[in-house]
Design a protein around this motif. Structure first.
Motif, PDB file in Angstrom:
ATOM      1  N   LYS A  62       0.825  -1.215   0.000  1.00 35.47           N
ATOM      2  CA  LYS A  62       0.000   0.000   0.000  1.00 35.47           C
ATOM      3  C   LYS A  62       0.859   1.264   0.000  1.00 35.47           C
ATOM      4  N   GLU A  99      -0.488   7.181   1.238  1.00 42.45           N
ATOM      5  CA  GLU A  99      -1.781   7.861   1.213  1.00 42.45           C
ATOM      6  C   GLU A  99      -2.924   6.893   1.520  1.00 42.45           C
ATOM      7  N   ALA A 100      -2.841   5.675   0.976  1.00 43.61           N
ATOM      8  CA  ALA A 100      -3.881   4.681   1.217  1.00 43.61           C
ATOM      9  C   ALA A 100      -3.865   4.208   2.665  1.00 43.61           C
ATOM     10  N   LEU A 133      -2.839   6.006   5.288  1.00 45.32           N
ATOM     11  CA  LEU A 133      -3.387   7.092   6.096  1.00 45.32           C
ATOM     12  C   LEU A 133      -4.901   7.150   6.010  1.00 45.32           C
ATOM     13  N   ASP A 134      -5.415   6.955   4.805  1.00 43.81           N
ATOM     14  CA  ASP A 134      -6.864   6.993   4.606  1.00 43.81           C
ATOM     15  C   ASP A 134      -7.550   5.888   5.404  1.00 43.81           C
ATOM     16  N   LYS A 135      -6.954   4.706   5.411  1.00 48.40           N
ATOM     17  CA  LYS A 135      -7.551   3.602   6.160  1.00 48.40           C
ATOM     18  C   LYS A 135      -7.497   3.855   7.660  1.00 48.40           C
ATOM     19  N   ARG A 146      -7.621   6.750   9.109  1.00 51.78           N
ATOM     20  CA  ARG A 146      -8.660   7.736   9.408  1.00 51.78           C
ATOM     21  C   ARG A 146     -10.033   7.083   9.456  1.00 51.78           C
ATOM     22  N   ARG A 147     -10.314   6.214   8.494  1.00 58.27           N
ATOM     23  CA  ARG A 147     -11.624   5.558   8.453  1.00 58.27           C
ATOM     24  C   ARG A 147     -11.854   4.659   9.664  1.00 58.27           C
TER      25      ARG A 147
END
Length: 219
Positions: free
Chosen positions: A69, A72-73, A75-77, A79-80
């Motif tokens: 990964k 950015e991916a 970090l996005d996960k 956050r979710r």
């Protein structure tokens, strides 16, 4: 898109006054270990493929793909999931930073490869999810394994989690096109789309079953 130093800073949680190049080096080294784990696992799979083909005149692996990964991916996960952006949290809480997909000719090969791989003495099986025996509601079928792989570095040994997805050619065909369809519609699909999708998954499962039966007749 964020620049690399800002992404690294956010992941490590360091203060902005720390040199950006040093922060990026920390993140790069962290993800490099996952890259090495994938390479270790790919080597194991290639050896199993070639050796099994030589002994049994049948290769249980049709194709192998891998990925790590991007920051950015990750970090996005985080956050979710409501998790802090820390390296130790990534290592402990995320199972899919590194991933390997194994495509097999037949359903029996999926389980055979999973057994051979997870049975190796330096491979630790952490979790198994069998979506072949119990498909997802949309029809998705695959065998998912979370493995821990040792990576021998110059000064230590790191034990790294890698997600392995094993599926047949028919399962991969369905999953690949399902992903493309949802991407095209941006998740805004027609009302009858789910039923149609599940129906095509059932057809793919029937194809797998019939091809497995033909394979068994020849052997």
């Amino acid at each position: 898109m964020k620049d690399d130093s800002r992404v690294a800073e956010e992941v490590t949680g360091e203060n902005a006054d720390q040199p950006g190049i040093e922060i990026y080096r920390q993140l790069s080294r962290f993800l490099l270990v996952y890259k090495f784990a994938v390479e270790e696992l790919m080597t194991k799979l290639r050896i199993l493929s070639e050796e099994f083909d030589f002994v049994h005149r049948h290769d249980p692996i049709e194709h192998i793909a891998s990925r790590v990964k991007r920051p950015e991916a990750i970090l996005d996960k985080l956050r979710r999931k409501g998790l802090p952006a820390r390296l130790e949290v990534i290592a402990e809480q995320l199972d899919d930073v590194a991933g390997v997909r194994v495509i097999c000719p037949f359903v029996s090969d999926v389980y055979r490869v999973a057994e051979m791989l997870s049975g190796q003495h330096d491979v630790e099986l952490l979790l198994s999810k069998d979506y072949i025996a119990e498909p997802k509601p949309n029809g998705y079928r695959s065998l998912h394994l979370i493995l821990r792989i040792p990576v021998f570095l110059s000064d230590r040994v790191e034990h790294v989690k890698v997600e392995v997805q094993l599926r047949t050619i028919a399962m991969d065909f369905w999953a690949t096109l399902e992903h493309k369809l949802f991407y095209k519609y941006d998740d805004q699909v027609p009302a009858d789309f789910a039923a149609e999708l599940a129906g095509t998954a059932a057809i793919a499962a029937q194809l797998d079953s019939r091809m497995q039966a033909l394979h068994q007749r020849l052997h």
